[in-house]
Design a protein around this motif. Structure first.
Motif: not given
Length: 232
Positions: A151-172
């Motif tokens: 529930g808490e906002a996490i500030p991310l830079g553009p590259t970290e955002f894209r990296l996390l998005r890729h991980f979230l799309e392919h968990p595990g």
């Protein structure tokens, strides 16, 4: 937005009920059967937007259902996720070569399955995919470019955002540095593989702020994965 139609082909009643609960909560319109022949009839009556298909089901096997769906014009391009206890590499290859878009082995997390369903829909039918990605206590609003954890906002830079998005799309799933470079940096020839380590450290620092558990797993000599049992 119109609900995405999902055909669940699973003969384990308890598991099917659990999945239906999660899928309907995620706003899918779910039809379910545990029989291969009936699955083909349901798909013929109304082509689903996506199919979750167990390999070992009553009547026609899931593999044969997948094969027949791919042969029919109305369902040839419907995304299919195979759901099975058969986890050997040869079985996965058979499933994918038969026409499955993804392959999930039992046991599995319903959250992981939902993430894979969303990832497949984004890839093949983006208009049906939601704009939120979730895993464990992390929520990403892709459109608004915002990330929250617990529930808490996490500030991310553009590259970290894209990296996390890729991980979230392919968990595990474990990704090597080279695979992450291809997916996140789009073949930028100026980027070194070790740069991935730097950005993973930055991402970890941001999402683990305040002593939260580390959900990015480092796999020695292999790469990184989004995993609730991750170890730094």
């Amino acid at each position: 937005m119109t609900k995405a139609r999902l055909l669940l082909v699973e003969d384990d009643k308890a598991l099917a009920e659990l999945l239906i609960w999660h899928l309907e909560r995620a706003d899918f319109d779910v039809r379910r059967t545990g029989d291969g022949e009936e699955a083909l009839l349901l798909a013929e009556e109304q082509a689903p937007d996506i199919v979750i298909l167990d390999w070992m089901i009553e009547g026609v096997s899931g593999l044969e259902v997948c094969r027949r769906l791919r042969r029919k014009t109305a369902t040839a391009n419907v995304p299919i996720i195979m759901l099975t206890a058969r986890g050997e590499e040869t079985d996965r290859i058979r499933g994918l070569e038969t026409g499955a878009d993804d392959y999930v082995t039992k046991p599995f997390s319903p959250r992981e399955l939902l993430a894979r369903v969303s990832a497949v829909l984004r890839r093949v039918r983006p208009a049906l995919a939601g704009e939120h990605l979730t895993y464990a206590d992390i929520d990403m609003d892709v459109a608004a470019h915002r990330v929250r954890r617990g529930g808490e906002a996490i500030p991310l830079g553009p590259t970290e955002f894209r990296l996390l998005r890729h991980f979230l799309e392919h968990p595990g799933r474990v990704f090597s540095r080279e695979r992450l470079l291809d997916a996140v940096w789009a073949h930028d020839s100026e980027i070194e593989p070790r740069t991935v380590d730097v950005h993973v450290r930055r991402l970890r620092k941001a999402i683990n702020e305040g002593g939260r558990s580390d959900i990015i797993r480092t796999v020695r000599s292999a790469g990184y994965a989004l995993d609730s049992d991750g170890q730094a």
